[in-house]
Structures are given as C-alpha cells and as structure tokens.
Design a protein around this motif. Structure first.
Motif, PDB file in Angstrom:
ATOM      1  N   THR A  24       4.931  -9.340 -11.579  1.00  0.00           N
ATOM      2  CA  THR A  24       4.002 -10.313 -12.221  1.00  0.00           C
ATOM      3  C   THR A  24       4.017 -11.510 -11.412  1.00  0.00           C
ATOM      4  O   THR A  24       2.939 -12.130 -11.455  1.00  0.00           O
ATOM      5  CB  THR A  24       4.786 -10.659 -13.641  1.00  0.00           C
ATOM      6  N   GLY A  25       5.206 -11.942 -10.842  1.00  0.00           N
ATOM      7  CA  GLY A  25       4.977 -13.114  -9.957  1.00  0.00           C
ATOM      8  C   GLY A  25       4.033 -12.865  -9.047  1.00  0.00           C
ATOM      9  O   GLY A  25       3.240 -13.879  -8.697  1.00  0.00           O
ATOM     10  N   GLY A  26       3.994 -11.625  -8.211  1.00  0.00           N
ATOM     11  CA  GLY A  26       3.118 -11.573  -7.042  1.00  0.00           C
ATOM     12  C   GLY A  26       1.601 -11.583  -7.619  1.00  0.00           C
ATOM     13  O   GLY A  26       0.517 -11.853  -7.100  1.00  0.00           O
ATOM     14  N   LYS A  53       8.659  -6.132  -4.742  1.00  0.00           N
ATOM     15  CA  LYS A  53       8.664  -7.553  -4.061  1.00  0.00           C
ATOM     16  C   LYS A  53       7.857  -7.305  -2.625  1.00  0.00           C
ATOM     17  O   LYS A  53       7.044  -8.066  -2.454  1.00  0.00           O
ATOM     18  CB  LYS A  53       9.981  -7.802  -3.947  1.00  0.00           C
ATOM     19  N   SER A  54       8.114  -6.365  -1.987  1.00  0.00           N
ATOM     20  CA  SER A  54       7.442  -5.982  -0.740  1.00  0.00           C
ATOM     21  C   SER A  54       6.172  -5.581  -1.148  1.00  0.00           C
ATOM     22  O   SER A  54       5.082  -6.339  -0.269  1.00  0.00           O
ATOM     23  CB  SER A  54       8.316  -4.780  -0.094  1.00  0.00           C
ATOM     24  N   ILE A 111       4.104  -8.988  -2.072  1.00  0.00           N
ATOM     25  CA  ILE A 111       3.923  -9.951  -0.757  1.00  0.00           C
ATOM     26  C   ILE A 111       2.896  -9.418   0.116  1.00  0.00           C
ATOM     27  O   ILE A 111       1.836 -10.180   0.739  1.00  0.00           O
ATOM     28  CB  ILE A 111       5.133 -10.243  -0.060  1.00  0.00           C
ATOM     29  N   ILE A 112       2.813  -7.981   0.628  1.00  0.00           N
ATOM     30  CA  ILE A 112       1.886  -7.488   1.372  1.00  0.00           C
ATOM     31  C   ILE A 112       0.555  -7.670   0.837  1.00  0.00           C
ATOM     32  O   ILE A 112      -0.455  -8.105   1.571  1.00  0.00           O
ATOM     33  CB  ILE A 112       2.422  -6.253   1.663  1.00  0.00           C
ATOM     34  N   HIS A 113       0.389  -7.282  -0.409  1.00  0.00           N
ATOM     35  CA  HIS A 113      -0.824  -7.284  -1.013  1.00  0.00           C
ATOM     36  C   HIS A 113      -1.528  -8.896  -1.192  1.00  0.00           C
ATOM     37  O   HIS A 113      -2.636  -8.914  -0.903  1.00  0.00           O
ATOM     38  CB  HIS A 113      -0.936  -6.823  -2.478  1.00  0.00           C
ATOM     39  N   TYR A 160       4.112   0.350   6.572  1.00  0.00           N
ATOM     40  CA  TYR A 160       4.662   1.346   7.301  1.00  0.00           C
ATOM     41  C   TYR A 160       5.654   0.767   8.067  1.00  0.00           C
ATOM     42  O   TYR A 160       6.858   1.403   8.379  1.00  0.00           O
ATOM     43  CB  TYR A 160       3.604   1.976   8.194  1.00  0.00           C
ATOM     44  N   SER A 161       5.732  -0.651   8.402  1.00  0.00           N
ATOM     45  CA  SER A 161       6.699  -1.130   8.979  1.00  0.00           C
ATOM     46  C   SER A 161       8.078  -1.270   8.206  1.00  0.00           C
ATOM     47  O   SER A 161       9.165  -1.488   8.744  1.00  0.00           O
ATOM     48  CB  SER A 161       6.319  -2.572   9.664  1.00  0.00           C
ATOM     49  N   ILE A 162       7.803  -1.528   6.908  1.00  0.00           N
ATOM     50  CA  ILE A 162       9.042  -1.694   5.910  1.00  0.00           C
ATOM     51  C   ILE A 162       9.689  -0.221   5.418  1.00  0.00           C
ATOM     52  O   ILE A 162      10.513   0.130   5.328  1.00  0.00           O
ATOM     53  CB  ILE A 162       8.294  -2.420   4.593  1.00  0.00           C
ATOM     54  N   CYS A 163       8.454   0.631   5.250  1.00  0.00           N
ATOM     55  CA  CYS A 163       8.805   2.100   4.829  1.00  0.00           C
ATOM     56  C   CYS A 163       8.261   3.033   5.860  1.00  0.00           C
ATOM     57  O   CYS A 163       7.422   3.732   5.638  1.00  0.00           O
ATOM     58  CB  CYS A 163       8.278   2.348   3.298  1.00  0.00           C
TER      59      CYS A 163
END
Length: 498
Positions: free
Chosen positions: A18-20, A145-146, A149-151, A192-195
C-alpha cells in the motif's frame, strides 16, 4: 503458529504494498497529467492499441508459471528452470506471431503508422518474461518492499521521465513505446539483481506445475481479453480519437486504486496459497479485504462518476471534457473490478483455478457481445456495458465463494454495508451542492461538490468508525499498528459511537 506467521508477513507485505502504491499513484498521476497535456487524444489512441499488445505480452510471457510457482508449497531450481523455459519459448513465439500480424492489426484501426510500433512492441515480450519470473519469485516470499520500490522507480523515472522528454521533442506515440522499453529493461535488471535464480531453461519437468501453469495462463488470457479487448472494439468501431478519450478516462479512473489493487490482489493470492486447508483463516481474511476495498472504492468512485466532467477539466484540461460520459461509467466499474479481482485471486490461491476460468469466460462472452450489439449507437451509451459486465462477474463470484467457504447471505453483505451508506451520503451531498449552488460548478473547476461529498464521507467515518469499518477490519488495523500515532488515532476513533 504457521498461520499467524503468514498473517504477520501478509500484513507487513500489505503495508509495503500500500505504501508503495501511494507513491506510484502520485507518480502515475503526475506522469499521465503531463503527457495528456502534451499529447492529444489521437496519440493516446495509438498508444492504447500498442498497449493492447504489450499487456498481452505480459500475460503470454508469464505463461501462467508465475502463479504456479507462487501457489506451489515448495519449489526447486528445476521448477524455476521449467517456468523459465516455457515463458521464454512462448514469449519468442508470440513476438514472431504478433509482428507478422502487425499489418492486419493496423488495418483494423485504419492507421498504417501502427505497423512499426506494433512490431517493435512485440519483441518486448522477451524481457517481460524474464522480469515477470523474478518478480513472481519475490512475490512468492511476500517481498513487497523490494517490488514496490523497483516498480516506483521504473514507472516514474524510466517511463515517466523518458516519455516526457521524448514527447516534448515531438516523438508522439513512439515516446511512450520507448519509455515502456526503458521501464521494462530496468525491472529486469533490478529484480534479477535481488532475486538471483537459474538461467537454464527446460521444457520438461513437473507435470502438475505445467498443468497449473497452463490453467493459470488460460485465466490470464481471459482476464486480458476482459480488461483490454474493449479497446480493440472501440478503436475499430468508433475510431482512434474516441479510443484515446476512453483510454485516458479509464486510466484516470483506475489510477488511484490500480497499483494498490495490484499489491492487495497478489498478497491475497500468495497468502491464500499458504493457508490452503485453513478455510476459517481464508474466510476471515476475505471479509476483511472486501470491507477495506469497499470502503476505499465505493464512496470516492461514485462521487467521481457523478462529477466526472469537473474531474477531467481540473486534471487534464478542457480538451478532454468529451471523455466525461465515458469516465462516469468507467469510474463506477472500478469497485466492481476490484471486488472481482480479489475474489478471483483467493479462489486461485486455494486451488479453484478452474472455477475462476469458467466465470471469466462467461463474463468475457457477455461483455464483448454487448459492445458488438451496441456498436451502432454512440460510445456514451455502449460504454455502460463495462460496469454491467463486471457487476455480473461479481454476482457470480459471490455465489461461488458462498458455496466454497460456507458463507451466509449476511456474511456476503456485511463487507458492503458501511460503504454503501457512505456512498449514498457522499453522492447525495455532492448532488445537492452541485444543483443548489450554481457557482459550485465554476469555482475551482467545479471542485466544491467533490469536496463536499468527500468531507461528508470522512465526517461519517469519524462519527461512527466501528459501525462503518466493522470489527474484523478494526481488529486488523489495531494489530498492524500496535504503537505510534496511527495506533493512537485508531483508538481515538474507536471511542466514538458504534
């Protein structure tokens, strides 16, 4: 203990989702307003056609395996390889087919300049497939969260920034296509850099995973058909200019909720998948989510539908006023779309994907047959097929979950009780101000009726918080915010009359 842990993670995921969403909605509105004022309805009509292809690519590139990986209790590297192999294969094949069909598709809209645009867009299917897989693996573990932020960065910086610069330079619809490519590329690299996951594709593996993935793909394609094929028919029957007006009206209607709904829908699906077998927990979660969606969609979108002309004039300017009749119908569709999407996600998460598919096919058939039948009338009349179709889908879905989760009629209606009262009160006050004070429709682009209706809703919630919100949702809010100013606000609101 497992259910409690998943519920806590779901609440945290919902908080970040929701915050994002709030941040992305703000960026989305800013980008859309800027681009709409630079580009005209004709350009947005062209991009709406291109977006048909891009959104289809999203469904095909995922190939249903994103849902399959999320729904499966335990996954292995072989499962990820299988998902990658099928996704990439279908993405490449689909890109070739769409590029070959580009001249035919452009002919349907009477615009040959669409041919290179559609061809270029088709080959974005491949990076979409890679980005979707990484995002789904993050979503599986509720790493909202990730994802958010990415989107947020992808849309505001890579889409909004690039599109605005190119639009000012006079690139027209190409500014939006190139910006979409930049947005997609950033998502691929960032997720991909995160997962990190295997990059070895395979087409053979777990048959159950393939079966679920193909069923999910069938559902996704049906959803795409329902959500997007209306644009094809509108462009074909009423032209690109009308399609541009329709698309912008729909985007503006959906923007305040679209990203949040995406987050809530995915969380509901992932959580339901983890709670399979715990029907009581799924049932409680369903009622809480439906109550929250009802309160956040029914009152505001009903008021927006009533004052659609004022909203368009205030946000996009006078050249978009012609879209007002479309926006009234589309704004009323948003709550219905939201309810149906949430219920469908929970059904999918609990394994009832076949039931979801049957309902979606029925809705799609009625939806588009209605548009074709009304194609000889004005678009302002035909557009009311949209809320009618989504209302039918909601009614059928409610019947399905009533049987599946052993719900009573009272269980089904209770999430909508408070929201319906707020809706009637808010629209009633907005209508009174609109018709009793002539200057109200002129001052501030007609914002006074909107403010009056919105303030009425807020005052009523503050006056009788528990009655409108309901006990289950109030309890969830207290558990989500055990300390801090939000907790104090909730406690203060609960002291009022119930």
């Amino acid at each position: 203990m497992i259910a409690d842990s998943i519920s806590l993670r779901s609440i945290k995921a919902l908080f970040w989702g929701t915050g994002g969403a709030v941040g992305k909605v703000a960026g989305q509105l800013l980008v859309q307003i800027t681009l709409a004022r630079i580009l005209g309805p004709e350009v947005f009509g062209q991009f709406a056609v291109v977006l048909l292809v891009l959104s289809l690519g999203g469904a095909l590139a995922d190939c249903g395996f994103g849902a399959a990986l999320i729904q499966k209790k335990e996954i292995s590297s072989a499962d990820v390889s299988l998902a990658l192999g099928w996704s990439m294969s279908i993405a490449v094949a689909s890109a070739v087919v769409i590029s070959l069909m580009a001249p035919f598709l452009a002919k349907q809209f009477g615009d040959d300049s669409l041919v290179p645009m559609l061809t270029a867009s088709a080959f974005l299917f491949v990076p979409q497939a890679m980005g979707n897989l990484s995002t789904n693996l993050l979503q599986r573990d509720l790493h909202m969260k990730s994802i958010q932020i990415i989107h947020l960065i992808a849309y505001t910086v890579f889409f909004g920034g690039v599109a605005t610069i190119l639009a000012v330079l006079g690139w027209g619809a190409w500014s939006l296509i190139i910006a979409y490519a930049a947005q997609t590329g950033f998502k691929v690299v960032a997720t991909y850099s995160i997962c990190r996951h295997t990059l070895r594709p395979h087409l053979r593996g777990n048959r159950a995973l393939i079966s679920f993935g193909l069923k999910a793909l069938a559902n996704d394609l049906t959803n795409w058909f329902i959500d997007n094929f209306d644009r094809f028919l509108i462009g074909k029957f009423w032209g690109l200019f009308s399609l541009g007006l329709y698309s912008v009206a729909f985007n503006l209607s959906k923007a305040p909720l679209g990203v949040m709904l995406y987050a809530v829908k995915n969380i509901a699906f992932a959580s339901a998948a983890r709670l399979q077998g715990n029907i009581a927990a799924v049932k409680k979660g369903l009622q809480v989510v439906l109550t929250a969606i009802a309160l956040t969609t029914l009152p505001p979108f009903a008021i927006i539908a009533f004052e659609s002309e004022a909203v368009l004039n205030m946000v996009y300017g006078s050249k978009w006023i012609e879209a007002a009749p479309y926006m009234s119908a589309l704004a009323l569709s948003i709550p219905l779309i939201s309810f149906g999407s949430i219920i469908a996600s929970i059904l999918r998460g609990t394994g009832a994907i076949g039931t979801e598919l049957r309902v979606q096919i029925l809705t799609a058939a009625l939806f588009f047959s209605g548009i074709v039948i009304l194609s000889g009338l004005s678009l302002a009349v035909a557009v009311w097929v949209v809320p009618a179709a989504y209302l039918l889908r909601l009614i059928v879905f409610l019947g399905v979950i009533r049987d599946r989760f052993d719900l009573t009629i009272a269980d089904l209606l209770s999430p909508f009780r408070g929201a319906m009262v707020l809706t009637l009160a808010g629209v009633g006050v907005a209508a009174f101000v609109h018709h009793s004070a002539p200057l109200a429709t002129v001052i501030g682009f007609g914002v006074l009726p909107l403010l009056a209706g919105g303030c009425t809703v807020v005052i009523l919630i503050v006056y009788r918080f528990k009655w409108f919100v309901g006990v289950p949702l109030a309890e969830m809010l207290r558990s989500t915010f055990p300390t801090g100013p939000l907790r104090s606000t909730i406690v203060w609101l609960e002291r009022g009359r119930s």
